[in-house]
Design a protein around this motif. Structure first.
Motif, PDB file in Angstrom:
ATOM      1  N   PHE B 148     -21.075  32.112 -92.894  1.00 20.09           N
ATOM      2  CA  PHE B 148     -22.101  32.893 -93.593  1.00 20.09           C
ATOM      3  C   PHE B 148     -23.510  32.661 -93.037  1.00 20.09           C
ATOM      4  CE2 PHE B 148     -18.638  33.388 -96.605  1.00 20.09           C
ATOM      5  CZ  PHE B 148     -18.801  34.695 -97.027  1.00 20.09           C
ATOM      6  N   SER B 149     -23.602  32.289 -91.751  1.00 20.04           N
ATOM      7  CA  SER B 149     -24.922  32.028 -91.148  1.00 20.04           C
ATOM      8  C   SER B 149     -25.892  33.186 -91.311  1.00 20.04           C
ATOM      9  CB  SER B 149     -24.761  31.723 -89.661  1.00 20.04           C
ATOM     10  OG  SER B 149     -24.016  30.546 -89.496  1.00 20.04           O
ATOM     11  N   ALA B 150     -25.366  34.422 -91.260  1.00 23.30           N
ATOM     12  CA  ALA B 150     -26.249  35.586 -91.387  1.00 23.30           C
ATOM     13  C   ALA B 150     -26.853  35.696 -92.786  1.00 23.30           C
ATOM     14  CB  ALA B 150     -25.480  36.864 -91.067  1.00 23.30           C
ATOM     15  N   HIS B 161     -21.527  26.297 -91.818  1.00 18.51           N
ATOM     16  CA  HIS B 161     -21.901  27.450 -92.631  1.00 18.51           C
ATOM     17  C   HIS B 161     -20.666  28.252 -93.060  1.00 18.51           C
ATOM     18  CE1 HIS B 161     -26.319  27.551 -91.000  1.00 18.51           C
ATOM     19  NE2 HIS B 161     -26.041  26.475 -91.698  1.00 18.51           N
ATOM     20  N   VAL B 162     -19.500  27.622 -92.918  1.00 17.59           N
ATOM     21  CA  VAL B 162     -18.261  28.289 -93.318  1.00 17.59           C
ATOM     22  C   VAL B 162     -18.024  28.053 -94.813  1.00 17.59           C
ATOM     23  CG1 VAL B 162     -15.751  28.367 -92.999  1.00 17.59           C
ATOM     24  CG2 VAL B 162     -17.256  28.113 -91.014  1.00 17.59           C
ATOM     25  N   ARG B 163     -17.835  29.151 -95.526  1.00 16.61           N
ATOM     26  CA  ARG B 163     -17.530  29.076 -96.957  1.00 16.61           C
ATOM     27  C   ARG B 163     -16.432  30.095 -97.261  1.00 16.61           C
ATOM     28  NH1 ARG B 163     -20.458  25.537 -96.046  1.00 16.61           N
ATOM     29  NH2 ARG B 163     -22.249  24.713 -97.217  1.00 16.61           N
ATOM     30  N   THR B 164     -15.738  29.891 -98.389  1.00 16.63           N
ATOM     31  CA  THR B 164     -14.716  30.842 -98.802  1.00 16.63           C
ATOM     32  C   THR B 164     -15.179  31.563-100.058  1.00 16.63           C
ATOM     33  OG1 THR B 164     -12.989  29.468 -97.871  1.00 16.63           O
ATOM     34  CG2 THR B 164     -12.301  31.122 -99.482  1.00 16.63           C
ATOM     35  N   GLY B 227     -23.617  36.619 -87.391  1.00 16.76           N
ATOM     36  CA  GLY B 227     -24.147  35.277 -87.662  1.00 16.76           C
ATOM     37  C   GLY B 227     -25.666  35.203 -87.564  1.00 16.76           C
ATOM     38  N   ASP B 228     -26.321  36.365 -87.635  1.00 19.08           N
ATOM     39  CA  ASP B 228     -27.763  36.426 -87.397  1.00 19.08           C
ATOM     40  C   ASP B 228     -28.504  36.801 -88.683  1.00 19.08           C
ATOM     41  OD1 ASP B 228     -30.337  36.934 -86.570  1.00 19.08           O
ATOM     42  OD2 ASP B 228     -29.793  38.455 -85.073  1.00 19.08           O
ATOM     43  N   ARG B 229     -29.281  35.856 -89.205  1.00 19.44           N
ATOM     44  CA  ARG B 229     -30.049  36.089 -90.440  1.00 19.44           C
ATOM     45  C   ARG B 229     -30.920  37.334 -90.340  1.00 19.44           C
ATOM     46  NH1 ARG B 229     -32.032  37.867 -93.991  1.00 19.44           N
ATOM     47  NH2 ARG B 229     -33.338  37.037 -95.652  1.00 19.44           N
ATOM     48  N   ASN B 230     -31.429  37.644 -89.159  1.00 14.32           N
ATOM     49  CA  ASN B 230     -32.320  38.796 -89.000  1.00 14.32           C
ATOM     50  C   ASN B 230     -31.606  40.129 -89.166  1.00 14.32           C
ATOM     51  OD1 ASN B 230     -34.641  37.189 -88.425  1.00 14.32           O
ATOM     52  ND2 ASN B 230     -33.728  36.789 -86.417  1.00 14.32           N
TER      53      ASN B 230
END
Lengths: 248, 248
Positions: B148-150, B161-164, B227-230
């Motif tokens: 969920f890095s993005a 940053h891996v979540r379920t 994976g990009d917050r922007n």
């Protein structure tokens, strides 16, 4: 205009010399918008802490802002706890109090062991059991034309205490996770042609005594006939009360 | 203890040197009750303005007050915007953050032309149309195990940053008096094994862009993969968010 407000921060609707009131905020916002010092007339004052979902107000202005722009224009100048829902032009002789035909008030009780933090300003918290069917019975005696002297504060101005209650209903919404089915929210709706000072709150204070088993439902009728304020229950807390609707 | 709070008046849950926080109020109330300076651990911090229906906290005390008296005893020492719903004894090694298995957040949107004065602190007001089925589509791409890095703030601590996400649902309750059926309340519920900093609010900010027609629902998947917050939308306002449930 039809206005809703969270009464928590206010000393009631009507302007008073040293207190912060809803009327004051409305007149200030209209002044900022128009440059005119108008006098706002409401369908009826509400007490400190009492809310309104649909209060109706009127005022006279020479401002030429088109009527469909008023709502947005006034709202941007009001604090966030007062919101105008509707604005319309009225005949010059319109008076929001004198011409009101029916008014509905809602009183809300949070019936649960622990209070609900999100409704602490809008529901009266009652931690113990209430006999809902006996309260319902009590409520039914109010419908019709009666002298409501027993249910009005001594501060009510002199004049007729006769009012007509068209409808008096109670709604119970059970908390889904409640074990005994007793926890939930109770809404009491009372519609009439007019209300005396503190009338709804004294009715609710009496209903709470009935729900607690301190009185029976039929006593409501006896209290009504007595015309004696001392026979009725205490004035219920202001924050559970909301002016719900006004019809013309 | 299971605690609910209205986050409006607080700078978030966790104690900070100069700010008013929920943790500070809880520790103060426990101190007044027990005379002990405990450290309260929560299932996770909540930001300024974010609420909790059922935050879970734990702390160590030698106080001999019986467990069934705690709830009432702490509540009488807390401000009215924090309420303890349940207190129970836990094994000495219990840790409300480390041992949490599932957490649910709810984000609430008031979809109406005019804001609702009674929910101004708990619902994000959105005056214009939203495409609910496209939002629903966007939401569905989140379910499962993903990086969920993005959808996390740059302030997130380094680490996986891996979540379920177990469930992501949307509920629309139409306003009965709404003309076009578009006005009402939207609740978004997201349940996962854990959440990154600002994750739910960035997801909702992206969903709002989808609802507004600025993006399509399938783009949610592309943003996730980037994976990009922007690439994601803005962080939605805090006050619509409530920590809804924590399971162990």
């Amino acid at each position: 205009m039809v206005v809703s407000y969270d009464g928590t921060a206010y000393c009631g609707f009507q302007i008073q010399p040293r207190d912060h009131t809803v009327q004051q905020e409305l007149e200030r916002a209209i002044y900022v918008l128009t440059g005119e010092r108008v006098k706002v007339i409401s369908s009826g004052r509400t007490d400190a802490g009492v809310h309104a979902k649909a209060q109706v107000i009127n005022f006279l202005t020479e401002c030429i802002i088109p009527i469909d722009r008023w709502c947005f224009a006034v709202n941007t100048r009001l604090p966030r706890d007062i919101v105008v829902h509707k604005a319309s032009e009225a005949p010059l002789n319109f008076h929001s109090r004198h011409h009101a035909k029916r008014k509905t008030y809602r009183y809300t009780i949070q019936r649960s062991k622990i209070p609900d933090v999100f409704y602490r300003h809008t529901r009266f918290h009652h931690p113990t059991r209430l006999d809902l069917s006996e309260m319902q019975n009590g409520l039914s005696h109010l419908v019709g034309e009666h002298d409501f002297s027993a249910f009005c504060s001594a501060r009510t101005p002199v004049g007729s205490h006769v009012r007509t209650i068209y409808e008096a209903t109670m709604e119970f919404i059970a908390e889904p996770s409640s074990g005994d089915g007793q926890a939930g929210v109770i809404h009491i709706y009372i519609t009439g042609n007019g209300f005396l000072y503190n009338m709804v709150r004294i009715i609710v204070g009496t209903l709470l005594q009935i729900g607690q088993g301190k009185r029976s439902g039929v006593e409501m009728n006896q209290i009504l006939l007595s015309g004696d304020r001392n026979k009725a229950g205490p004035t219920a807390m202001a924050h559970g009360l909301t002016l719900w609707e006004v019809s013309y």
